[in-house]
Design a protein around this motif. Structure first.
Motif, mmCIF file in Angstrom:
data_model
loop_
_atom_site.group_PDB
_atom_site.id
_atom_site.type_symbol
_atom_site.label_atom_id
_atom_site.label_comp_id
_atom_site.label_asym_id
_atom_site.label_seq_id
_atom_site.Cartn_x
_atom_site.Cartn_y
_atom_site.Cartn_z
ATOM 1 N N GLY A 2 68.188 70.085 -10.906
ATOM 2 C CA GLY A 2 68.914 69.795 -10.087
ATOM 3 C C GLY A 2 68.924 68.738 -8.913
ATOM 4 O O GLY A 2 68.746 67.421 -8.622
ATOM 5 N N ASN A 12 72.520 69.218 -12.773
ATOM 6 C CA ASN A 12 73.669 70.227 -12.696
ATOM 7 C C ASN A 12 74.150 70.144 -10.664
ATOM 8 O O ASN A 12 73.452 69.698 -10.912
ATOM 9 C CB ASN A 12 72.213 71.386 -12.294
ATOM 10 C CG ASN A 12 73.050 72.331 -12.223
ATOM 11 O OD1 ASN A 12 73.997 72.640 -12.089
ATOM 12 N ND2 ASN A 12 72.373 73.743 -11.317
ATOM 13 N N GLY A 55 59.869 80.157 -1.599
ATOM 14 C CA GLY A 55 59.304 81.727 -0.924
ATOM 15 C C GLY A 55 58.775 80.806 0.311
ATOM 16 O O GLY A 55 58.544 80.030 0.051
ATOM 17 N N ASN A 103 57.014 62.540 -1.201
ATOM 18 C CA ASN A 103 56.911 63.761 -1.624
ATOM 19 C C ASN A 103 57.297 65.301 -2.585
ATOM 20 O O ASN A 103 58.931 65.126 -2.106
ATOM 21 C CB ASN A 103 55.698 64.494 -0.274
ATOM 22 C CG ASN A 103 56.913 65.652 0.857
ATOM 23 O OD1 ASN A 103 57.320 66.814 0.378
ATOM 24 N ND2 ASN A 103 57.743 64.550 1.626
HETATM 25 P P1 FAD Z 1 64.023 70.435 -9.438
HETATM 26 O O1 FAD Z 1 62.699 69.557 -8.832
HETATM 27 O O2 FAD Z 1 65.093 69.811 -10.131
HETATM 28 O O3 FAD Z 1 63.533 71.087 -11.226
HETATM 29 C C1 FAD Z 1 62.383 72.137 -11.091
HETATM 30 C C2 FAD Z 1 62.203 71.962 -12.477
HETATM 31 O O4 FAD Z 1 62.839 73.052 -12.559
HETATM 32 C C3 FAD Z 1 62.524 71.408 -13.207
HETATM 33 O O5 FAD Z 1 61.762 71.939 -14.528
HETATM 34 C C4 FAD Z 1 63.910 71.359 -13.469
HETATM 35 O O6 FAD Z 1 63.642 71.195 -15.091
HETATM 36 C C5 FAD Z 1 64.130 73.409 -13.521
HETATM 37 N N1 FAD Z 1 65.119 73.335 -13.399
HETATM 38 C C6 FAD Z 1 65.970 72.862 -12.132
HETATM 39 N N2 FAD Z 1 67.721 73.051 -12.352
HETATM 40 C C7 FAD Z 1 67.520 74.204 -13.366
HETATM 41 C C8 FAD Z 1 68.398 75.157 -14.010
HETATM 42 N N3 FAD Z 1 69.913 74.774 -12.991
HETATM 43 N N4 FAD Z 1 67.685 75.844 -14.687
HETATM 44 C C9 FAD Z 1 66.818 75.782 -15.343
HETATM 45 N N5 FAD Z 1 66.085 74.799 -14.842
HETATM 46 C C10 FAD Z 1 66.084 73.620 -14.155
HETATM 47 N N6 FAD Z 1 59.316 75.214 -2.602
HETATM 48 C C11 FAD Z 1 58.716 76.764 -2.126
HETATM 49 O O7 FAD Z 1 59.081 77.563 -3.040
HETATM 50 N N7 FAD Z 1 59.098 76.920 -0.557
HETATM 51 C C12 FAD Z 1 59.406 75.982 0.015
HETATM 52 O O8 FAD Z 1 58.868 76.162 1.553
HETATM 53 C C13 FAD Z 1 59.323 74.535 -0.704
HETATM 54 N N8 FAD Z 1 59.745 73.793 0.952
HETATM 55 C C14 FAD Z 1 59.265 72.489 0.096
HETATM 56 C C15 FAD Z 1 59.202 71.062 0.809
HETATM 57 C C16 FAD Z 1 59.880 69.707 0.512
HETATM 58 C C17 FAD Z 1 59.398 68.680 1.918
HETATM 59 C C18 FAD Z 1 59.641 69.856 -0.679
HETATM 60 C C19 FAD Z 1 59.769 68.477 -1.027
HETATM 61 C C20 FAD Z 1 59.892 70.613 -1.999
HETATM 62 C C21 FAD Z 1 59.422 71.902 -1.306
HETATM 63 N N9 FAD Z 1 59.461 72.969 -1.644
HETATM 64 C C22 FAD Z 1 59.711 74.424 -2.098
HETATM 65 C C23 FAD Z 1 59.756 73.057 -4.139
HETATM 66 C C24 FAD Z 1 61.195 72.832 -3.843
HETATM 67 O O9 FAD Z 1 62.203 72.612 -2.758
HETATM 68 C C25 FAD Z 1 61.742 73.871 -4.548
HETATM 69 O O10 FAD Z 1 60.894 73.765 -5.971
HETATM 70 C C26 FAD Z 1 63.069 73.594 -5.365
HETATM 71 O O11 FAD Z 1 63.380 74.816 -5.886
HETATM 72 C C27 FAD Z 1 63.797 72.574 -6.458
HETATM 73 O O12 FAD Z 1 64.997 73.180 -6.481
HETATM 74 P P2 FAD Z 1 65.431 71.166 -7.432
HETATM 75 O O13 FAD Z 1 66.531 71.917 -7.255
HETATM 76 O O14 FAD Z 1 65.283 70.414 -7.054
HETATM 77 O O15 FAD Z 1 64.612 70.926 -8.296
#
Ligand code: FAD
Ligand code: EPU
Length: 338
Positions: free
Chosen positions: A51, A69, A128, A235
């Motif tokens: 993502g 995606n 969360g 990060n």
């Molecule tokens: P990615 O990093 O692209 O993927 C994460 C995982 O999910 C991988 O294993 C990937 O294969 C899988 N994946 C991605 N998309 C799909 C899909 N469509 N179907 C199946 N599998 C998939 N998280 C929190 O919970 N709370 C917070 O407060 C929070 N704060 C953050 C702050 C910062 C500055 C950062 C950098 C991150 C933070 N996160 C937080 C973590 C992150 O934002 C979340 O986990 C977010 O949901 C990840 O989304 P992404 O699309 O970037 O996933």
């Protein structure tokens, strides 16, 4: 749909780790995804769904195909007296979905403002923040099975949500691609301002009767002041989950470390902030070459530019060992290490 070879993933992960994928393709619809999964030359390839890349740490080149995606779209499916059901494409930026809710006066997502990443990844770890989790507004999701290309629907119970957990990180890991998520949002919403920092910030903003828009503004303000912006410093947010430990163990540790904070999770378990444990072990603000531990938030590991993923992973394991040694508490990474 264009297949690209030897594709740099550096702009596609918020840690900014410089690795390559053997193959890369993006998909903008379920049909495109199904077509990709059926391509004979891709059947044997290892697949990684990406993502926003905000919860991954790449430690090596990816020897397979990265499927990014990009399924967009937000629509109201139906409404009743109490709720509006909104479906979002899994490639929508999470915060864009929150903004949609704020603009349409739909309550429930405001505490989750500004979390990076996509709608489709949000259920994976039940995102969360500030007293609210995705599961509180989640209705159901659609996902394509990698093996068969078939579409399945999972309701709230079927997703088995827990603290930064779901069935898709456990029993069904790597088997489904989330393509759409339906949320159930309140028309007459009760705000959740129980998290201390929210009420303090609202007071500072001089707001007595907050709206969902005010709560979102407060959350954005807190997040911007606490967490490093990945556009400036690489990060992936909290690197570790906050450990849950037995109350009996906490009572012993509290005797030795009287300032140790903890929050109840059940009658017998408490959650201890990993940031506190890591800070006590002397890691906060530590810089090693071009990577380290953030100076304001010890739970966030950072890449100041050019660090390799395996060095960041080695740092994470050094931190785990020192916390284990000092407190006898095991930390577990929240970030997906690849
Ligand atoms: P990615 O990093 O692209 O993927 C994460 C995982 O999910 C991988 O294993 C990937 O294969 C899988 N994946 C991605 N998309 C799909 C899909 N469509 N179907 C199946 N599998 C998939 N998280 C929190 O919970 N709370 C917070 O407060 C929070 N704060 C953050 C702050 C910062 C500055 C950062 C950098 C991150 C933070 N996160 C937080 C973590 C992150 O934002 C979340 O986990 C977010 O949901 C990840 O989304 P992404 O699309 O970037 O996933
Ligand atoms: N603390 C320290 N030193 C630090 C950092 C934190 O002592 O360097 C202690 C303080 O006692 C503070 C407490 O930890 O009161 C909690 O800190 P904070 O409110 O910043 O929350 P957190 O536990 O560090 C969690 C989530 C965040 C989420 C915030 C707000 C986890 C692993 N992290 O962080 O989620 O945004 O609460 O709800 O649960 C993420 O998952 O990537 C993430 C950023």
């Amino acid at each position: 749909m264009k297949l690209q070879a030897d594709f740099s993933l550096k702009p596609y992960n918020t840690f900014g780790i410089d690795v390559k994928a053997k193959l890369y393709a993006r998909f903008d619809s379920v049909a495109e995804l199904q077509e990709l999964l059926q391509m004979p030359e891709l059947r044997q390839e290892e697949k990684l769904i990406l993502g926003g890349g905000s919860n991954v740490l790449f430690t090596k080149n990816f020897d397979g195909i990265v499927l990014q995606n990009c399924i967009k779209g937000i629509e109201v499916l139906r409404e009743d007296d109490a709720y509006t059901y909104v479906k979002a494409g899994s490639g929508e930026v999470w915060h864009e979905f929150v903004v949609y809710c704020l603009e349409h006066n739909l309550g429930g997502s405001e505490n989750l403002s500004l979390i990076p990443g996509t709608v489709g990844a949000a259920p994976l770890q039940n995102i969360g923040a500030y007293g609210v989790e995705l599961k509180d507004i989640f209705y159901e999701l659609e996902a394509v099975e990698l093996e068969t290309g078939q579409i399945h629907t999972f309701d709230n119970e079927a997703c088995r949500f827990g603290y930064r957990e779901s069935i898709f990180k456990n029993e069904l890991k790597g088997q489904f691609i989330v393509t759409g998520v339906t949320f159930r949002l309140h028309k007459n919403h009760k705000l959740n301002t129980s998290y201390g920092a929210i009420s303090t910030t609202l007071q500072e903003m001089n707001i007595q009767e907050p709206t969902i828009q005010d709560v979102s503004a407060a959350v954005c303000h807190i997040r911007r002041s606490k967490l490093p912006d990945p556009k400036q410093i690489g990060n992936a947010g909290s690197f570790f989950k906050n450990p849950e430990i037995p109350l009996a163990l906490y009572d012993v540790l509290k005797y030795q470390y009287p300032t140790m904070p903890a929050y109840p999770v059940s009658e017998t378990m408490v959650k201890v902030p990993a940031g506190w444990l890591i800070e006590q072990c002397g890691w906060k603000g530590k810089v090693i070459e071009n990577y380290g531990v953030h100076k304001n938030q010890a739970l966030v590991l950072v890449n100041y530019g050019g660090a390799s993923g395996d060095k960041v992973r080695a740092l994470a394991y050094d931190i785990i060992h020192s916390v284990e040694e000092k407190f006898g508490i095991s930390l577990h990474p929240e970030v997906n290490i690849l």
